[in-house]
Enzyme design. Structure first.
Site, mmCIF file in Angstrom:
data_model
loop_
_atom_site.group_PDB
_atom_site.id
_atom_site.type_symbol
_atom_site.label_atom_id
_atom_site.label_comp_id
_atom_site.label_asym_id
_atom_site.label_seq_id
_atom_site.Cartn_x
_atom_site.Cartn_y
_atom_site.Cartn_z
ATOM 1 N N TYR A 100 2.199 -2.672 -13.139
ATOM 2 C CA TYR A 100 2.980 -3.694 -12.438
ATOM 3 C C TYR A 100 3.420 -4.778 -13.396
ATOM 4 O O TYR A 100 2.801 -5.018 -14.433
ATOM 5 C CB TYR A 100 2.128 -4.357 -11.357
ATOM 6 C CG TYR A 100 1.946 -3.525 -10.127
ATOM 7 C CD1 TYR A 100 3.013 -3.295 -9.269
ATOM 8 C CD2 TYR A 100 0.710 -2.988 -9.809
ATOM 9 C CE1 TYR A 100 2.853 -2.540 -8.129
ATOM 10 C CE2 TYR A 100 0.537 -2.233 -8.660
ATOM 11 C CZ TYR A 100 1.614 -2.020 -7.829
ATOM 12 O OH TYR A 100 1.454 -1.276 -6.702
ATOM 13 N N SER B 299 5.643 3.215 -2.214
ATOM 14 C CA SER B 299 6.626 4.093 -2.857
ATOM 15 C C SER B 299 7.529 4.764 -1.838
ATOM 16 O O SER B 299 8.743 4.804 -2.013
ATOM 17 C CB SER B 299 5.932 5.159 -3.697
ATOM 18 O OG SER B 299 5.339 4.557 -4.813
ATOM 19 N N ASP C 158 0.902 6.762 -0.778
ATOM 20 C CA ASP C 158 1.531 5.549 -1.301
ATOM 21 C C ASP C 158 2.683 5.063 -0.415
ATOM 22 O O ASP C 158 3.840 5.447 -0.595
ATOM 23 C CB ASP C 158 2.018 5.823 -2.729
ATOM 24 C CG ASP C 158 2.402 4.557 -3.455
ATOM 25 O OD1 ASP C 158 2.666 3.542 -2.788
ATOM 26 O OD2 ASP C 158 2.449 4.574 -4.693
ATOM 27 N N GLN D 70 -1.297 9.248 -4.620
ATOM 28 C CA GLN D 70 0.163 9.306 -4.533
ATOM 29 C C GLN D 70 0.695 9.684 -3.155
ATOM 30 O O GLN D 70 1.665 9.109 -2.689
ATOM 31 C CB GLN D 70 0.715 10.267 -5.580
ATOM 32 C CG GLN D 70 1.241 9.508 -6.785
ATOM 33 C CD GLN D 70 1.644 10.413 -7.932
ATOM 34 O OE1 GLN D 70 1.759 11.628 -7.781
ATOM 35 N NE2 GLN D 70 1.863 9.821 -9.079
ATOM 36 N N ARG E 11 -2.444 2.510 -7.702
ATOM 37 C CA ARG E 11 -1.424 3.476 -8.120
ATOM 38 C C ARG E 11 -2.069 4.542 -9.001
ATOM 39 O O ARG E 11 -1.820 4.599 -10.201
ATOM 40 C CB ARG E 11 -0.301 2.738 -8.827
ATOM 41 C CG ARG E 11 0.977 2.662 -8.056
ATOM 42 C CD ARG E 11 0.960 1.693 -6.910
ATOM 43 N NE ARG E 11 2.112 1.888 -6.048
ATOM 44 C CZ ARG E 11 3.285 1.286 -6.221
ATOM 45 N NH1 ARG E 11 3.463 0.460 -7.197
ATOM 46 N NH2 ARG E 11 4.282 1.525 -5.394
HETATM 47 P P1 NAD Z 1 7.409 -3.499 -7.525
HETATM 48 O O1 NAD Z 1 8.005 -3.171 -6.211
HETATM 49 O O2 NAD Z 1 6.139 -4.251 -7.585
HETATM 50 O O3 NAD Z 1 8.500 -4.301 -8.417
HETATM 51 C C1 NAD Z 1 9.814 -3.801 -8.597
HETATM 52 C C2 NAD Z 1 10.227 -3.899 -10.039
HETATM 53 O O4 NAD Z 1 10.527 -5.260 -10.373
HETATM 54 C C3 NAD Z 1 9.166 -3.456 -11.061
HETATM 55 O O5 NAD Z 1 9.712 -2.433 -11.854
HETATM 56 C C4 NAD Z 1 8.889 -4.718 -11.859
HETATM 57 O O6 NAD Z 1 8.569 -4.455 -13.201
HETATM 58 C C5 NAD Z 1 10.185 -5.470 -11.728
HETATM 59 N N1 NAD Z 1 10.135 -6.909 -12.036
HETATM 60 C C6 NAD Z 1 9.157 -7.812 -11.763
HETATM 61 N N2 NAD Z 1 9.482 -9.024 -12.243
HETATM 62 C C7 NAD Z 1 10.706 -8.904 -12.836
HETATM 63 C C8 NAD Z 1 11.581 -9.813 -13.494
HETATM 64 N N3 NAD Z 1 11.267 -11.089 -13.660
HETATM 65 N N4 NAD Z 1 12.752 -9.326 -13.980
HETATM 66 C C9 NAD Z 1 13.091 -8.028 -13.823
HETATM 67 N N5 NAD Z 1 12.305 -7.134 -13.186
HETATM 68 C C10 NAD Z 1 11.130 -7.555 -12.708
HETATM 69 O O7 NAD Z 1 7.249 -2.186 -8.390
HETATM 70 P P2 NAD Z 1 7.075 -0.663 -7.909
HETATM 71 O O8 NAD Z 1 8.380 -0.119 -7.551
HETATM 72 O O9 NAD Z 1 6.019 -0.604 -6.886
HETATM 73 O O10 NAD Z 1 6.590 0.025 -9.253
HETATM 74 C C11 NAD Z 1 5.724 -0.618 -10.198
HETATM 75 C C12 NAD Z 1 5.173 0.387 -11.173
HETATM 76 O O11 NAD Z 1 4.251 1.242 -10.551
HETATM 77 C C13 NAD Z 1 6.185 1.309 -11.814
HETATM 78 O O12 NAD Z 1 5.757 1.498 -13.146
HETATM 79 C C14 NAD Z 1 6.051 2.586 -11.067
HETATM 80 O O13 NAD Z 1 6.485 3.709 -11.816
HETATM 81 C C15 NAD Z 1 4.566 2.589 -10.872
HETATM 82 N N6 NAD Z 1 4.144 3.446 -9.773
HETATM 83 C C16 NAD Z 1 3.083 4.302 -9.994
HETATM 84 C C17 NAD Z 1 2.634 5.132 -8.982
HETATM 85 C C18 NAD Z 1 1.486 6.079 -9.212
HETATM 86 O O14 NAD Z 1 1.062 6.253 -10.330
HETATM 87 N N7 NAD Z 1 0.940 6.656 -8.188
HETATM 88 C C19 NAD Z 1 3.230 5.083 -7.742
HETATM 89 C C20 NAD Z 1 4.294 4.193 -7.541
HETATM 90 C C21 NAD Z 1 4.730 3.363 -8.568
#
Ligand code: NAD
Length: 365
Positions: free
Chosen positions: A224, A128, A125, A122, A117
């Site tokens: 994550y 996302s 991704d 991006q 990430r």
């Molecule tokens: P994901 O699909 O892996 O998980 C979904 C959500 O579930 C996450 O927010 C996680 O914290 C939450 N979660 C896990 N265990 C939990 C629990 N026990 N109770 C409640 N919630 C729980 O996550 P994602 O959507 O892929 O995103 C993860 C992170 O990556 C975020 O901070 C997002 O902003 C970031 N991100 C960054 C980039 C980038 O920089 N290029 C791109 C996409 C996402």
């Protein structure tokens, strides 16, 4: 250079769109697709042909790069020659056999869901782009299964109260679910174990509900989440159990990369929910966030929610793949050049020259 788009078993999404076919041709690729590649996504073969692709059953033959929306196995895999680069959502977790099969077939496989990430990645991704659509679709499906209205309506005959929607896991899918539920007029709350999610939830008009004990250690690597300890889990369950009793619709999206989905809602918690409430468990493909059943509570467990949005999902996936292939293409010399030291390549490359090279999967088997 030749690039092919092939169908993965049980997959409705297409790894190419007519728009990306044109872009690949500008990059210097000949493009071939298997017949019916976009059929389930509403893209006819003729649209690919118009964009300059050849339609043929042996599309993968002689291809430098093969794109696939899902993992390839068996006969589909046998059509790829040694040295072919396979780029796709290859679902390598819990699939040691598959990773070995890529290695022994001499295929250089790139699993796009392992992308780091980082800003530079991006546009590639896939998690996302697909999670965004999934979060939206989960709310639409919940609304369709909820026997009442989402928005507050004031009529001469009385007031209809707004639906109360709770989103568990406020990552990409969860944030889109919050935004969609708000647009439909619901009152929205959400929870996550990452403190950073709180501000994002609030900026979308949701109320953030969190357990301090879980939050302190909830932040894992690379933005994550990591798994909670049993004590943290207990504290989270106590808070959530009370909150769930008041909810009409719940969308669960919690995931931990490479691990089974955390169990957030247990049988007992379900039993306290209102009759007529609806849950959509978006974590179903990774084992689900919801355990059990309860009378009067509708639980939707979609294995592939994007089947119902295959056209949009394909268009975004196709653009993600185009960005990645652009990274491994030397446009001047018209050849594929993979830099094994590149952080993005290190993140996604499973196999190279008959070996498993990915740190995570190397020692397995
Ligand atoms: P994901 O699909 O892996 O998980 C979904 C959500 O579930 C996450 O927010 C996680 O914290 C939450 N979660 C896990 N265990 C939990 C629990 N026990 N109770 C409640 N919630 C729980 O996550 P994602 O959507 O892929 O995103 C993860 C992170 O990556 C975020 O901070 C997002 O902003 C970031 N991100 C960054 C980039 C980038 O920089 N290029 C791109 C996409 C996402």
């Amino acid at each position: 250079m030749k690039l092919a788009g092939v169908r993965a078993q049980g997959e409705k999404r297409s790894p190419l769109s007519p728009e990306t076919v044109k872009k690949f041709r500008q990059l210097g690729f000949e493009v071939a697709i298997e017949p019916g590649l976009g059929k389930d996504a509403g893209i006819p073969d003729a649209a690919f042909e118009e964009a300059g692709a050849t339609v043929t059953t042996d599309a993968a033959s002689g291809a430098d790069v093969v794109l696939s929306a899902g993992p390839l196995e068996g006969e589909a895999l046998s059509k790829l020659g040694r040295g072919t680069r396979l780029v796709g959502m290859l679902d390598p977790y819990d699939a040691k056999d598959r990773v070995h099969a890529y290695a022994s077939a001499g295929i250089d496989a790139f699993a796009m869901e392992l992308l780091p990430r980082i800003t530079r990645a991006q546009s590639m991704d896939v998690l996302s782009s697909q999670a965004n659509l999934a979060g939206y679709k989960a709310v639409i499906d919940a609304a369709a299964n909820y026997g009442r209205a989402f928005p507050m309506m004031m009529t001469a005959a009385g007031t209809v109260p707004p639906a109360k929607v709770f989103v568990m896991g406020a990552g990409v899918a969860g944030l889109q679910a919050i935004a969609t539920a708000r647009r439909l007029g619901a009152v929205v709350s959400a929870t996550d174990v990452r403190a950073a999610a709180g501000e994002q939830v609030e900026s979308l008009g949701g109320t953030f509900i969190f357990v301090k004990e879980a939050m302190e250690e909830g932040e894992g690597t690379g933005g994550y989440a990591k798994e909670l300890t049993p004590e943290q889990q207990k504290a989270q369950q106590e808070l959530v159990t009370e909150h769930l009793k008041k909810m009409d619709v719940v969308i669960t999206t919690a995931l931990i990369p490479g691990r089974p989905a955390p169990k957030l809602i247990t049988d007992d918690m379900l039993k306290g929910m209102k009759p007529g409430s609806v849950i959509v468990d978006l974590a179903t493909p990774r084992g689900g966030n919801v355990d059990g059943e309860a009378d009067g509570v509708t639980i939707l467990r979609p294995k592939n929610i994007l089947d119902g949005l295959a056209g949009e999902a394909s268009n975004l996936l196709a653009k993600n793949f185009l960005s990645f292939v652009t990274l491994i293409t030397d446009k001047e010399e018209k050849q594929i050049k993979v830099d094994p030291e590149d952080e993005i390549i290190k993140g996604v490359q499973l196999t190279r020259d008959g070996e498993i090279v990915h740190e995570r999967f190397k020692g397995e088997g």
